[in-house]
Every structure is written in structure tokens, then in C-alpha cells.
Design a protein around this motif. Structure first.
Motif, mmCIF file in Angstrom:
data_model
loop_
_atom_site.group_PDB
_atom_site.id
_atom_site.type_symbol
_atom_site.label_atom_id
_atom_site.label_comp_id
_atom_site.label_asym_id
_atom_site.label_seq_id
_atom_site.Cartn_x
_atom_site.Cartn_y
_atom_site.Cartn_z
ATOM 1 N N PHE A 254 0.826 -1.207 0.000
ATOM 2 C CA PHE A 254 0.000 0.000 0.000
ATOM 3 C C PHE A 254 0.860 1.258 0.000
ATOM 4 O O PHE A 254 0.694 2.143 -0.849
ATOM 5 N N HIS A 255 1.759 1.382 0.926
ATOM 6 C CA HIS A 255 2.557 2.613 1.054
ATOM 7 C C HIS A 255 3.480 2.810 -0.151
ATOM 8 O O HIS A 255 3.697 3.948 -0.587
ATOM 9 N N THR A 256 3.991 1.722 -0.693
ATOM 10 C CA THR A 256 4.847 1.832 -1.888
ATOM 11 C C THR A 256 4.056 2.386 -3.064
ATOM 12 O O THR A 256 4.543 3.255 -3.820
ATOM 13 N N LYS A 257 2.827 1.905 -3.216
ATOM 14 C CA LYS A 257 2.000 2.366 -4.340
ATOM 15 C C LYS A 257 1.510 3.794 -4.135
ATOM 16 O O LYS A 257 1.326 4.539 -5.109
ATOM 17 N N VAL A 258 1.303 4.173 -2.888
ATOM 18 C CA VAL A 258 0.956 5.575 -2.612
ATOM 19 C C VAL A 258 2.106 6.479 -3.014
ATOM 20 O O VAL A 258 1.925 7.524 -3.654
ATOM 21 N N ASP A 259 3.328 6.093 -2.639
ATOM 22 C CA ASP A 259 4.515 6.875 -3.013
ATOM 23 C C ASP A 259 4.646 6.964 -4.527
ATOM 24 O O ASP A 259 4.984 8.029 -5.078
ATOM 25 N N HIS A 260 4.381 5.855 -5.205
ATOM 26 C CA HIS A 260 4.491 5.838 -6.664
ATOM 27 C C HIS A 260 3.441 6.755 -7.294
ATOM 28 O O HIS A 260 3.719 7.477 -8.258
ATOM 29 N N ALA A 261 2.229 6.738 -6.729
ATOM 30 C CA ALA A 261 1.165 7.600 -7.261
ATOM 31 C C ALA A 261 1.517 9.073 -7.089
ATOM 32 O O ALA A 261 1.337 9.884 -8.016
ATOM 33 N N VAL A 262 2.035 9.448 -5.929
ATOM 34 C CA VAL A 262 2.420 10.844 -5.683
ATOM 35 C C VAL A 262 3.572 11.241 -6.598
ATOM 36 O O VAL A 262 3.608 12.360 -7.136
ATOM 37 N N GLU A 263 4.510 10.331 -6.810
ATOM 38 C CA GLU A 263 5.632 10.614 -7.701
ATOM 39 C C GLU A 263 5.138 10.849 -9.129
ATOM 40 O O GLU A 263 5.655 11.726 -9.843
ATOM 41 N N LYS A 264 4.137 10.083 -9.536
ATOM 42 C CA LYS A 264 3.562 10.256 -10.873
ATOM 43 C C LYS A 264 2.894 11.625 -10.997
ATOM 44 O O LYS A 264 3.017 12.302 -12.023
ATOM 45 N N ILE A 265 2.191 12.031 -9.953
ATOM 46 C CA ILE A 265 1.527 13.340 -9.959
ATOM 47 C C ILE A 265 2.561 14.460 -10.080
ATOM 48 O O ILE A 265 2.374 15.422 -10.830
ATOM 49 N N VAL A 266 3.655 14.327 -9.341
ATOM 50 C CA VAL A 266 4.707 15.358 -9.378
ATOM 51 C C VAL A 266 5.380 15.396 -10.743
ATOM 52 O O VAL A 266 5.684 16.471 -11.281
ATOM 53 N N LYS A 267 5.590 14.234 -11.334
ATOM 54 C CA LYS A 267 6.299 14.135 -12.608
ATOM 55 C C LYS A 267 5.486 14.733 -13.748
ATOM 56 O O LYS A 267 6.037 15.403 -14.636
ATOM 57 N N GLU A 268 4.174 14.489 -13.743
ATOM 58 C CA GLU A 268 3.317 14.993 -14.819
ATOM 59 C C GLU A 268 2.963 16.448 -14.544
ATOM 60 O O GLU A 268 1.906 16.779 -13.997
ATOM 61 N N THR A 269 3.839 17.341 -14.941
ATOM 62 C CA THR A 269 3.655 18.761 -14.623
ATOM 63 C C THR A 269 2.491 19.392 -15.373
ATOM 64 O O THR A 269 1.922 20.384 -14.919
ATOM 65 N N ARG A 270 2.131 18.842 -16.528
ATOM 66 C CA ARG A 270 1.016 19.408 -17.289
ATOM 67 C C ARG A 270 -0.337 18.958 -16.765
ATOM 68 O O ARG A 270 -1.364 19.509 -17.158
ATOM 69 N N VAL A 271 -0.335 17.939 -15.901
ATOM 70 C CA VAL A 271 -1.583 17.452 -15.308
ATOM 71 C C VAL A 271 -1.827 18.222 -14.017
ATOM 72 O O VAL A 271 -1.108 18.053 -13.031
ATOM 73 N N ASN A 272 -2.848 19.063 -14.022
ATOM 74 C CA ASN A 272 -3.173 19.862 -12.838
ATOM 75 C C ASN A 272 -4.522 19.494 -12.241
ATOM 76 O O ASN A 272 -4.996 20.179 -11.326
ATOM 77 N N VAL A 273 -5.154 18.460 -12.781
ATOM 78 C CA VAL A 273 -6.453 18.006 -12.275
ATOM 79 C C VAL A 273 -6.368 16.502 -12.027
ATOM 80 O O VAL A 273 -5.997 15.740 -12.918
ATOM 81 N N ILE A 274 -6.715 16.098 -10.802
ATOM 82 C CA ILE A 274 -6.677 14.687 -10.416
ATOM 83 C C ILE A 274 -8.066 14.265 -9.954
ATOM 84 O O ILE A 274 -8.647 14.904 -9.065
ATOM 85 N N VAL A 275 -8.599 13.216 -10.565
ATOM 86 C CA VAL A 275 -9.891 12.650 -10.154
ATOM 87 C C VAL A 275 -9.601 11.477 -9.222
ATOM 88 O O VAL A 275 -8.791 10.603 -9.551
ATOM 89 N N VAL A 276 -10.277 11.458 -8.071
ATOM 90 C CA VAL A 276 -9.984 10.454 -7.045
ATOM 91 C C VAL A 276 -11.242 9.668 -6.702
ATOM 92 O O VAL A 276 -12.219 10.236 -6.187
ATOM 93 N N PHE A 277 -11.230 8.348 -6.996
ATOM 94 C CA PHE A 277 -12.306 7.433 -6.607
ATOM 95 C C PHE A 277 -11.752 6.518 -5.503
ATOM 96 O O PHE A 277 -11.296 5.408 -5.769
#
Length: 927
Positions: A254-277
Motif C-alpha cells: 500500500f505505502h509503496t504504491k501511494v509513493d508511486h502515485a504521488v511521484e507520478k503526480i509530481v512528474k506529470e507537470t502538465r496534469v493539474n487536475v486529479i480525479v480520485v475514486f
């Protein structure tokens, strides 16, 4: 005394908790007896503890993570049942309830469901196996719950065995609308289809097309992700990345995948909108990590966590950016709030959830608001035994009210009332104090027809078992230093539109557009999207619309074509423009200049006519063929100048047919008359007897003119009859329609010009033959020059005409016509006018006789010498003239003696002067 009572309660609860699930009655979280019992399934705890011992035994374990919001939903169910029992809705019939904690686990929910299916009044909670459950009376008549779609899917399949109605206030997965797989499932909320459509609509309205999605890796998350993907695609929204987090916090990854998700958000600088289900406890973990990484985005919240107070009160939550969420439409819950005020007076013997909450209040009483909330959520049932000693009883009224999620509370109450109205329908003609008065499947049929009045509106279940209520569009705003969850708009699921209370709310909605979340820049009107190598259609280049194409909206996939030929569009155009009609108009400066030249030519013709008329009897005029021939030639020149008028102005059928024919016939007439003059001059000054004989036979002035001109008339007539010229619209020039005359037949046009050229060439040959005329009267030489000017002009005309297009194409032909016409006119008449006006002494009969006499003398001598030379050559001798002709002239005659070697002296008689004078007069009379 109060402290002593509290300790007794804590001891009883602690004993229950410590013993875990020793018997089936311990499994019940809250219960109350009644004539008709309704079951409840709620995830009061967020996770179930898993033993670390091996091997794992099939034992139902305790849970951890007390969820205040879900606990409030159980209280809402209890409150609704109490309200119904205290009303006249079910007169004489009381409702009871059994509420179980699913701990957000399908396994524990299934265990609870098995007890629901057990036979009524069975002491051992036995579930009987039957082929036909039509007369089977289970422990409960209906179920309210569960909290999560994944749990509801599993529970509904079990309940469908006996067709026990299940009404969920929170499970929104779209798949649950399938009545084939889930025939007994109902819900008092819309399905995720409407929520994902509303999200996609919001994203599209805000101008975003490059977003990220994070969901839980369970049935609910995957179905929501799939539904949103379809809606996003239909709204031209691309998903840059999708991240799935484990459904259970106990998952080691769980924690590893959370870190990976946050890293992806930081990396994608053009993505400024995140939908969360995701569920609330997943979002808490994600946001903690995102705050550490200073992530600032717009977060689109699903109904699971859009109203979660424990998330909105997180420290530094404002650093994450803006949260926009969708929550279920709430109603009046004031009676429930009053119920909470008296909750501390309620007994806890039959409500373990309330007892656990009281214990948690005591354990966490020393902490501030958010830490207090986290303390409650993080306590496990096993830990409570260690922390309960020496704790004081503290009740906090504000805490429960602050954590109310109005949409879920309202939908829970609505679910209970829907079941109650269905029971009322079944109890009209039956004694419902008897639990066997009706079966669950009969209640299911009644539930399909239920209509409930909510806020003065009648609502019902549709054919899919869903209630089509609206969504509240929520905006998290910081007010007085605290994050508040406010309602920004309402989303109408029927119409698919956003509804705003006032302009201030609408302004808040429009302000979302200030944030850019696109893979590429928006293409402006006048541009279109050109797909790049990226697999996403939202990643593109903006290119200008080509000529005759336009786009009038932003981000258009293609440009529209200006279909009508009368419209056009330049490059990078946002609309089509009507084409301007062009032709060589009368007001055009170049047309005016050409008309001036034509007019000057007409004036010149009239001036020459006046000069020749006044000097009618002079030798120059007579030598020009007389007034008749001059007038015919001048008339043809006039018609040629006149024909240029038909090349100017808006083309018509008459102009197109007239201009070339008038020019061709007039020019043929002009050249025919000049040809006659060339023949006459050649005949007058030719001393070759054989040539004179031929010329006399060929010289027939009137027939030649008629035949030569008649052939041109026939050519033009055939042209007009078979392939007549017509008006044509030329679309070759962008933005313009050129009105021009189509000649009908290029071949006919070429034959007409070729015929004139043939006449001119013959005239040129004859004039060239007579170029060595008397010095003061050398008309043939000027005719030669005139024909040369004609040839040069029309030879240049052919390539220029073939390569020129546009409204000035007729001007090219006008110029050539004027040049050739002026050339012939000036070469034919201006030398004579010059003699008439400035050389009057040479324009006399005596001057002409003298000039012709001199020319004839030279010509006669030249002819004699030529004849002798020819005779001497014919005799075969190589004769040389020994000297100049030593003529011994006397008064009687004149002899010229030629000395030829080897021969006797030859005497040739020279014509006397009187004979020469006779020849001169004859030449003068002939010309």
C-alpha cells in the motif's frame, strides 16, 4: 456516582470487546426488537485485523479504524426507525433492526448476510437449503446497506437467493443497476454513471483535457474508473495516467504504491487536475504524502469522500490546492441533529457502536480537534482494553454534528422510509404483527411501486432500482482559517446541467477555468488540431486552417470547407467570406487608360479623314488609292478601335460574341485593302514583263477584298454558330470570381487570328517586293513596317495571353489590338499626312512626274543591263564589261557600246527621254 456508572458501562463493553465474537449475538452491533425486523450493514470500522499466526484459522477477527461518518449513518437508520414507530405510518406495527459492522470487508459482510438469511425463530440461526423459497420466512424482511459497492455486490448476490430487498444509501457502482445480476438491489442515490458524467462535464466545461485518475483496486474503483473513462472520451478528455491503490490498508504494497502515485503526480507537470475514486482512509494516506511533496492541484472528489470532515480538517490541507467534489443531494435533517443532542442519554446495552464511541471519547479526550479525530479513527478494538482505565467520561456534542455528511444521512433515512412505505403497502389487508404475514419477495414487488415524498417532491425507484436524485457540487473553501465544505452548484441528473443559486456561485465555478490542465495549448479559432505521435488525442499541434477552410471554435479536430464556390476563406480563417466579383470595369485606371488610347485612335482617324477629304485632288491622296479606299481602311481601323470597348465592363453574352468577331472581320478588311494597295504599287513600278502579266491578272480589287473579308466572315459565323463564346465564372483566384468570356473554341479563335496573320504575311511579301520605290513616295516600305509591327505584337501576345489570368486578361488583348492597329494606321497614313501638311511642294503633279521619271530612268537602265547580262550568260561566254558604258550620246539616239572579249562590239539602244516621260505618266496614272 456518574463516574461509577460510566465505569460499569465500560466494563461491560470491554468484556464484549475482549471476547470478540464468541456467539452469533455478539456479532450484532446494534439491535432492537420489533414486529418486522430490518437488517443493516455499515462499515463502522475501516479495516479488519488479520492474525499473524500460522496457519490462519477461519475466525472472524476484530476491526480497527472507527469511522465517525459511518457510525452516524447507523444512528440515522435508528433515528428513522424510531421516527416511523412514533408516527402513524405503520399504525400498530413496530419496526425492529439488526445492524452489523462489515469493517469494509466482504468476508465479514457475507457472515452477517448469512445470519439475515437464517430462518425466523431458529434458535441456532440455521439457513435452510430449499429449491423454492417462496414461503420461506427469514430473520429479516429487508436490508439497508452496505456502505461500499464491492460489499453490496457480494451481499446482493446472497440476498437474491431469497429475493430479500436491499436498499443501499451509499453503493453507487454502475453495475448494480443490472437487474439480471442484482434483482433485489435498490438504492436511494444515483449510479456512478451520473456521477462520472457530471465529473466529465465539469472537466470539459472548465477547459481541461489532460487529467490523472487515482482509484482503489477493487470492484467499486475499477467500475468507476471504467465508467469515467467512457464519459471522458465522449467529452474529449484524455487520461494521462491511472493509478490503482490496494483496497485494504493491510496490504504490504500500500505505502509503496501511494509513493508511486504521488511521484507520478509530481512528474506529470502538465496534469493539474486529479480525479480520485477512493475511500476516505485511502485519501487520508494519499494526501499526507502529497502534502509532504508540496503537491498543488485541483482534486475532483467522488461521493465517497467529498464531504469527509476528517480530510478537510487535515493540517496544511490548503496547500494541496482546490478540492471540488460531488455529494448526494441532502434534505432536511434537523430532526436527526436534535436526535444527536440527546444521544448521550441513550442506553448502550443494545448498541455496541455507541458504547465504543463513548469509550473512544474518553481515551482521546485530551487531544485537539483533528488529533482527537485521528485518535478515534486509529484505535482498534483490542487497544481500547489497554487505554480505558482511569479515563473520565467526556461528551462532545459538537463533534458528531461537525462530522455529519448530509447526503449520506439523508439517503440513509430515505432508504428506511422507502422500506417502511413498502411494508405499509403489504400490511393493508394483513396482520403484520405476524412475521409470516408476507415474504421478502412480496415486499420486493411492493418496493418497486413505492413513491416517497421528499422536500415536497415525489421520488421513486426507476426500472434499474435507482433514485434519480441530484448531486451537490461542493467546493472546499478556507473561511476564517478553517476549510469549509460549501455547495457551489447543483447538478441535475435528468437534464445534465449545472444549476447555480446566484452569480457569486457561478463566478466560483467559472474561476476554475483559470487553472490550465491540457496536454497541448488550446487551438484558437482559425486553427485545427494535428495529431502527434502521442497515443492520446489530446496531445496535438495547432496548425492553421488551409485556404478555403475555416474553424470557428477552439480545439477543432478539423476545419470546415467553404462548400459554396461563391465563398472562400484565407489561411487561418474563422469564417467564410463571400467572393468578390471582378472584371475589367469602366472605373479601373488601366481600363480608363486603354479607353483613352482607343479614343485617341478614333480622333486620329477622324483627323486623317478630314485631311484627306480636304486634299482630295492632290497626288498623295490619289496615290493612296483614292478617297474610297482610304475611307474603307479608316472605317476598318475605327471598328478595330471600337471593338476594344467590348473587352471592358461586365461581360455579357452579347459582348463575348461581338468583340472577337468585330475585331477579326475589321482587321481582315483592313489588311485586304492594304493588300490591294501593295499589289497596285508592285504592278505600277514593276518593269518585268512576266511579273506584270501575272499581277495584271491577279489585280482584281473588289473581288479580292470581298473574298478575303468574306472568308473571315465565314470563320466567325461558324464559330458563333457551333462553339459560341459565353460568359464564364473563373474561380482560380482565391477570394474572387473573375467574370470573363470563354472563347468557346480555342481552335476557332486560333483560326481567326491565323487567317489575319496569313493575309498580313502575303501583304508583307508584296510590300517587301516594292520597298525600293521613289524616295519621296515609298508607301510599300511603310506597309512593310506596319506588318512587322503587327507580327511582333501578336507573336508576343500568344505566350503572354496563355500565362496571364485574372481580370486583366482582356487588357492583354486590348493592348495587342491597339499596338497592331496603331502600327498599321500610322505607317499607312501618317507619312502621307506629313507630306500633305509639311511637304506641300512635293505634293504636286510635276514633282511626282519628276520623281517617277528619275526612278523610271534608273529602273529602265537597270532592266537593260540585267537583260544583256542574262543574254551573255545564256551564250555561255564569260563576258566582262571592259569599262563603263561609254555611250556616245547624240541628239537622234543614244547608243551604249559594250566590249565583250572575243566578240564584236555590241550596241544597245537606250530608250529616249520622250519614251521615259511617257512611261512616267503611265506609272503616275496607274498609281
Amino acid at each position: 456516582m456518574a463516574i461509577f456508572s460510566f465505569l460499569i458501562v465500560c466494563f461491560v463493553i470491554s468484556a464484549d470487546i475482549a471476547s470478540s465474537c464468541q456467539n452469533t449475538d455478539d456479532f450484532v452491533g446494534a439491535s432492537s426488537p420489533g414486529d418486522i425486523v430490518i437488517g443493516g450493514l455499515f462499515a463502522v470500522h475501516s479495516e479488519m485485523l488479520h492474525p499473524e499466526e500460522h496457519p490462519i484459522k477461519p475466525v472472524i477477527q476484530n476491526c480497527a479504524g472507527f469511522e465517525i461518518q459511518v457510525f452516524l449513518q447507523t444512528l440515522a437508520m435508528i433515528h428513522a426507525i424510531e421516527m416511523i414507530n412514533n408516527s402513524t405510518l405503520l399504525s400498530g406495527v413496530t419496526l425492529g433492526y439488526e445492524i452489523y459492522d462489515t469493517c469494509a470487508e466482504v468476508t465479514k459482510a457475507m457472515a452477517s448476510t448469512l445470519r439475515f438469511l437464517s430462518k425466523f425463530n431458529s434458535s441456532k440461526d440455521i439457513v435452510e437449503f430449499k429449491c423454492n423459497y417462496s414461503d420461506y420466512i427469514p430473520r429479516i424482511k429487508a436490508v439497508t446497506g452496505a456502505s461500499y459497492s464491492e460489499v453490496s455486490m457480494a451481499v446482493s448476490r446472497l440476498l437474491a437467493l431469497q429475493l430479500i430487498p436491499q436498499v443501499s444509501p451509499a453503493s453507487s457502482a454502475e453495475i448494480l443497476s443490472d437487474k439480471i445480476r442484482f434483482p433485489s438491489f435498490f438504492r436511494t442515490i444515483p449510479s456512478d454513471f451520473h456521477q462520472t458524467r457530471a465529473m466529465a462535464h465539469l472537466i470539459c466545461e472548465s477547459g481541461w483535457n489532460w487529467i490523472g485518475v487515482i482509484a482503489t483496486d477493487d470492484d467499486n474503483g475499477r467500475f468507476a474508473l471504467e465508467s469515467f473513462g467512457v464519459q471522458a472520451m465522449s467529452n474529449n478528455v484524455c487520461i494521462a495516467f491511472k493509478e490503482l491503490l490496494p483496497a485494504y490498508l493491510s496490504d504490504k504494497t500500500f505505502h509503496t504504491k501511494v509513493d508511486h502515485a504521488v511521484e507520478k503526480i509530481v512528474k506529470e507537470t502538465r496534469v493539474n487536475v486529479i480525479v480520485v475514486f477512493m475511500r476516505q482512509f485511502h485519501v487520508l494516506k494519499l494526501f499526507k504524502k502529497a502534502i509532504e511533496r508540496n503537491v498543488n492541484k485541483i482534486w475532483i472528489a467522488s461521493d465517497n469522500w467529498s464531504t469527509a470532515v476528517k480530510i478537510s480538517t487535515m493540517p496544511n490541507i490548503r496547500q494541496l490546492g482546490t478540492v471540488v467534489g460531488f455529494g448526494f443531494k441532502s434534505g432536511d435533517i434537523s430532526t436527526f441533529q436534535d436526535f444527536l443532542k440527546n444521544l448521550h442519554e441513550k442506553p448502550t446495552e443494545n448498541n455496541k457502536f455507541l458504547g465504543e464511541y463513548i469509550m473512544l471519547l474518553s481515551v482521546c479526550a485530551h487531544l485537539e480537534y483533528y488529533d482527537f479525530q485521528m485518535c478515534i479513527s486509529n484505535q482498534s478494538q483490542d487497544d481500547l482494553m489497554q487505554n480505558i482505565e482511569n479515563k473520565q467520561h467526556i461528551w462532545r456534542d459538537d463533534f458528531l454534528n461537525a462530522n455529519i455528511e448530509p447526503g449520506f444521512i439523508h439517503s440513509t433515512i430515505l432508504a428506511v422510509y422507502a422500506i417502511a412505505h413498502a411494508i405499509k403497502g403489504q400490511c393493508k389487508d394483513r396482520n403484520c404483527k405476524d412475521p409470516s404475514a408476507f415474504t421478502p419477495w412480496e415486499l420486493l414487488e411492493e418496493l418497486k411501486k413505492v413513491r416517497v415524498i421528499d422536500d415536497d417532491k415525489e421520488i421513486k425507484f426507476d426500472s434499474k432500482g435507482d433514485m434519480r436524485t441530484s448531486y451537490d457540487v461542493l467546493l472546499w473553501k478556507e473561511i476564517d482559517g478553517r476549510m469549509e465544505i460549501t455547495t457551489m452548484a447543483e447538478y441535475d441528473t435528468e437534464k445534465g446541467d449545472f444549476i447555480f443559486e446566484d452569480d457569486e456561485k457561478k463566478k466560483e465555478f467559472l474561476n476554475l477555468k483559470k487553472v490550465q490542465s491540457t496536454c497541448s495549448q488550446h487551438c484558437r479559432p482559425g486553427q485545427m488540431k494535428k495529431v502527434t505521435e502521442s497515443p492520446h488525442t489530446c496531445c496535438y499541434e495547432c496548425v492553421y486552417c488551409p485556404e478555403n477552410h475555416y474553424s470557428n471554435q477552439t480545439d477543432m479536430d478539423y476545419c470546415y470547407r467553404c462548400h459554396n464556390k461563391t465563398y472562400w476563406a484565407p489561411v487561418n480563417s474563422t469564417t467564410c467570406y463571400r467572393k468578390t466579383i471582378q472584371f475589367l470595369s469602366w472605373t479601373d485606371w488601366f481600363a480608363i487608360f486603354l479607353l483613352f488610347l482607343s479614343s485617341f485612335g478614333v480622333v486620329l482617324i477622324f483627323s486623317i479623314s478630314v485631311i484627306f477629304t480636304k486634299n482630295l485632288n492632290t497626288p498623295v491622296v490619289k496615290a493612296s488609292g483614292g478617297l474610297t479606299v482610304c475611307y474603307v481602311i479608316l472605317l476598318s481601323h475605327f471598328c478595330i478601335f471600337l471593338s476594344t470597348v467590348f473587352f471592358i465592363g461586365e461581360p455579357t453574352e452579347l459582348k463575348c460574341k461581338t468583340r472577337q468577331s468585330l475585331f477579326g472581320i475589321s482587321f481582315a478588311l483592313c489588311v485586304s485593302c492594304i493588300l490591294i494597295k501593295s499589289l497596285k504599287i508592285l504592278l505600277a513600278f514593276s518593269f518585268d514583263p512576266k511579273l506584270q502579266t501575272v499581277l495584271k491578272c491577279a489585280y482584281k480589287p473588289i473581288p479580292i477584298v470581298v473574298i478575303c473579308t468574306g472568308i473571315q466572315v465565314i470563320i466567325c459565323t461558324c464559330w458563333l454558330v457551333f462553339r459560341t463564346p459565353f460568359v464564364m465564372q473563373n474561380f482560380s483566384i482565391p477570394g474572387s470570381i473573375i467574370l470573363e468570356c470563354n472563347e468557346g473554341s480555342v481552335v476557332a479563335f486560333g483560326i481567326m487570328l491565323g487567317y489575319i496573320a496569313a493575309l498580313a504575311f502575303i501583304c508583307f511579301i508584296f510590300a517587301f517586293k516594292g520597298r525600293k520605290l521613289p524616295e519621296n513616295y515609298n508607301e510599300a516600305k511603310f506597309i512593310t513596317f506596319g506588318m512587322l509591327i503587327y507580327f511582333i505584337a501578336w507573336i508576343v501576345f500568344i505566350p503572354v495571353y496563355a500565362t496571364t489570368f485574372g481580370k486583366y486578361l482582356p487588357a492583354v488583348e486590348i493592348i495587342v489590338v491597339l499596338i497592331s492597329n496603331y502600327g498599321i494606321l500610322c505607317c499607312t497614313f501618317l507619312p502621307k499626312c506629313y507630306i500633305i501638311i509639311y511637304k506641300q511642294e512635293t505634293n504636286t503633279k510635276s514633282a511626282f512626274l519628276k520623281m517617277i521619271y528619275t526612278y523610271s530612268s534608273k529602273s529602265a537602265g537597270s532592266v537593260a543591263v540585267s537583260q544583256i547580262s542574262l543574254d551573255s550568260k545564256s551564250s555561255g561566254s564569260q563576258a566582262t564589261v571592259s569599262g563603263s558604258c561609254k555611250a556616245e550620246k547624240n541628239s537622234a539616239n543614244g547608243n551604249c557600246h559594250f566590249q565583250v572579249p572575243g566578240q564584236k562590239q555590241i550596241k544597245e539602244k537606250i530608250l529616249p527621254k520622250s519614251a521615259i516621260r511617257r512611261v512616267s505618266r503611265k506609272r503616275l496614272s496607274s498609281i
